[in-house]
Design a protein around this motif. Structure first.
Motif, mmCIF file in Angstrom:
data_model
loop_
_atom_site.group_PDB
_atom_site.id
_atom_site.type_symbol
_atom_site.label_atom_id
_atom_site.label_comp_id
_atom_site.label_asym_id
_atom_site.label_seq_id
_atom_site.Cartn_x
_atom_site.Cartn_y
_atom_site.Cartn_z
ATOM 1 N N GLY A 52 -60.412 5.298 -39.704
ATOM 2 C CA GLY A 52 -61.005 5.816 -38.479
ATOM 3 C C GLY A 52 -60.235 7.012 -37.954
ATOM 4 N N ARG A 53 -60.218 7.117 -36.631
ATOM 5 C CA ARG A 53 -59.574 8.246 -35.960
ATOM 6 C C ARG A 53 -58.773 7.745 -34.772
ATOM 7 N N TYR A 54 -57.604 8.334 -34.591
ATOM 8 C CA TYR A 54 -56.867 8.148 -33.351
ATOM 9 C C TYR A 54 -57.293 9.269 -32.414
ATOM 10 N N LEU A 55 -57.724 8.901 -31.230
ATOM 11 C CA LEU A 55 -58.075 9.868 -30.188
ATOM 12 C C LEU A 55 -56.983 9.773 -29.131
ATOM 13 N N ASP A 56 -56.127 10.790 -29.079
ATOM 14 C CA ASP A 56 -54.941 10.750 -28.225
ATOM 15 C C ASP A 56 -55.012 11.755 -27.080
ATOM 16 N N VAL A 57 -54.466 11.344 -25.954
ATOM 17 C CA VAL A 57 -54.185 12.241 -24.838
ATOM 18 C C VAL A 57 -52.670 12.345 -24.781
ATOM 19 N N LEU A 58 -52.154 13.573 -24.826
ATOM 20 C CA LEU A 58 -50.710 13.800 -24.820
ATOM 21 C C LEU A 58 -50.285 14.474 -23.522
ATOM 22 N N ALA A 59 -49.050 14.223 -23.126
ATOM 23 C CA ALA A 59 -48.498 14.830 -21.917
ATOM 24 C C ALA A 59 -47.132 15.438 -22.235
ATOM 25 N N HIS A 60 -46.870 16.602 -21.671
ATOM 26 C CA HIS A 60 -45.593 17.288 -21.850
ATOM 27 C C HIS A 60 -44.739 17.017 -20.615
ATOM 28 N N ARG A 61 -43.662 16.225 -20.811
ATOM 29 C CA ARG A 61 -42.782 15.853 -19.694
ATOM 30 C C ARG A 61 -41.333 15.962 -20.131
ATOM 31 N N ASP A 62 -40.521 16.517 -19.282
ATOM 32 C CA ASP A 62 -39.080 16.630 -19.552
ATOM 33 C C ASP A 62 -38.806 17.283 -20.903
ATOM 34 N N GLY A 63 -39.616 18.276 -21.257
ATOM 35 C CA GLY A 63 -39.400 19.028 -22.487
ATOM 36 C C GLY A 63 -39.885 18.358 -23.758
ATOM 37 N N GLU A 64 -40.592 17.211 -23.633
ATOM 38 C CA GLU A 64 -41.069 16.487 -24.812
ATOM 39 C C GLU A 64 -42.552 16.176 -24.693
ATOM 40 N N TRP A 65 -43.242 16.207 -25.826
ATOM 41 C CA TRP A 65 -44.636 15.785 -25.884
ATOM 42 C C TRP A 65 -44.678 14.312 -26.253
ATOM 43 N N ARG A 66 -45.442 13.539 -25.487
ATOM 44 C CA ARG A 66 -45.580 12.097 -25.723
ATOM 45 C C ARG A 66 -47.055 11.705 -25.646
ATOM 46 N N ILE A 67 -47.416 10.667 -26.396
ATOM 47 C CA ILE A 67 -48.766 10.134 -26.307
ATOM 48 C C ILE A 67 -48.884 9.351 -25.004
ATOM 49 N N ALA A 68 -49.799 9.765 -24.139
ATOM 50 C CA ALA A 68 -50.023 9.088 -22.860
ATOM 51 C C ALA A 68 -51.079 7.998 -22.998
ATOM 52 N N HIS A 69 -52.033 8.209 -23.915
ATOM 53 C CA HIS A 69 -53.102 7.225 -24.122
ATOM 54 C C HIS A 69 -53.654 7.381 -25.532
ATOM 55 N N ARG A 70 -53.908 6.258 -26.194
ATOM 56 C CA ARG A 70 -54.479 6.283 -27.548
ATOM 57 C C ARG A 70 -55.667 5.339 -27.632
ATOM 58 N N THR A 71 -56.742 5.835 -28.249
ATOM 59 C CA THR A 71 -57.910 5.023 -28.566
ATOM 60 C C THR A 71 -58.091 5.073 -30.079
ATOM 61 N N MET A 72 -58.358 3.916 -30.697
ATOM 62 C CA MET A 72 -58.644 3.868 -32.125
ATOM 63 C C MET A 72 -60.153 3.749 -32.294
ATOM 64 N N GLN A 73 -60.757 4.734 -32.920
ATOM 65 C CA GLN A 73 -62.198 4.728 -33.190
ATOM 66 C C GLN A 73 -62.376 4.388 -34.668
ATOM 67 N N GLN A 74 -62.868 3.184 -34.954
ATOM 68 C CA GLN A 74 -63.010 2.728 -36.337
ATOM 69 C C GLN A 74 -64.239 3.347 -36.994
ATOM 70 N N THR A 75 -64.055 3.766 -38.256
ATOM 71 C CA THR A 75 -65.158 4.268 -39.053
ATOM 72 C C THR A 75 -65.661 3.178 -39.988
ATOM 73 N N TRP A 76 -64.737 2.468 -40.629
ATOM 74 C CA TRP A 76 -65.102 1.339 -41.484
ATOM 75 C C TRP A 76 -63.935 0.376 -41.640
ATOM 76 N N THR A 77 -64.276 -0.859 -42.032
ATOM 77 C CA THR A 77 -63.291 -1.910 -42.278
ATOM 78 C C THR A 77 -63.672 -2.633 -43.559
ATOM 79 N N GLU A 78 -62.676 -2.977 -44.344
ATOM 80 C CA GLU A 78 -62.908 -3.731 -45.568
ATOM 81 C C GLU A 78 -61.928 -4.891 -45.609
ATOM 82 N N GLY A 79 -62.395 -6.057 -46.026
ATOM 83 C CA GLY A 79 -61.512 -7.218 -46.108
ATOM 84 C C GLY A 79 -61.591 -8.074 -44.857
ATOM 85 N N ASN A 80 -60.515 -8.739 -44.538
ATOM 86 C CA ASN A 80 -60.444 -9.660 -43.413
ATOM 87 C C ASN A 80 -60.527 -8.879 -42.097
ATOM 88 N N ARG A 81 -61.553 -9.123 -41.333
ATOM 89 C CA ARG A 81 -61.769 -8.386 -40.076
ATOM 90 C C ARG A 81 -61.000 -8.968 -38.890
#
Length: 86
Positions: A52-81
């Motif tokens: 799938g895809r990670y859809l991230d919102v990043l924030a620049h704080r104190d000189g560093e970029w960090r992930i503020a929020h992450r959503t996982m959007q699944q495209t497909w799954t195989e095996g044990n769900r």
């Protein structure tokens, strides 16, 4: 594995291309991901693969970029769900 989850003794994530849009001290990123999970069912092991895809919102704080929020959007799954429910 996943810290704190004994039912997932082994995971492996592959990250692909990332598209990033910068807007001042915030940014949005979309990254392709494929992940493998070994699941301990209590009576053995089973495997799961998720893509799938990670859809991230990043924030620049104190000189560093960090992930503020992450959503996982699944495209497909195989095996044990069951791993998707974690």
């Amino acid at each position: 594995g996943v810290p704190g989850d004994p039912a997932l003794p082994c995971t492996l994530h592959f990250l692909g291309q990332t598209h990033t849009e910068l807007d001042g001290d915030t940014a949005r990123a979309e990254t392709l991901v494929s992940s493998y999970h070994r699941i301990d069912t209590g009576s053995g092991h089973t495997d799961s693969t998720i893509a799938g895809r990670y859809l991230d919102v990043l924030a620049h704080r104190d000189g560093e970029w960090r992930i503020a929020h992450r959503t996982m959007q699944q495209t497909w799954t195989e095996g044990n769900r069951d791993v998707v429910k974690r």
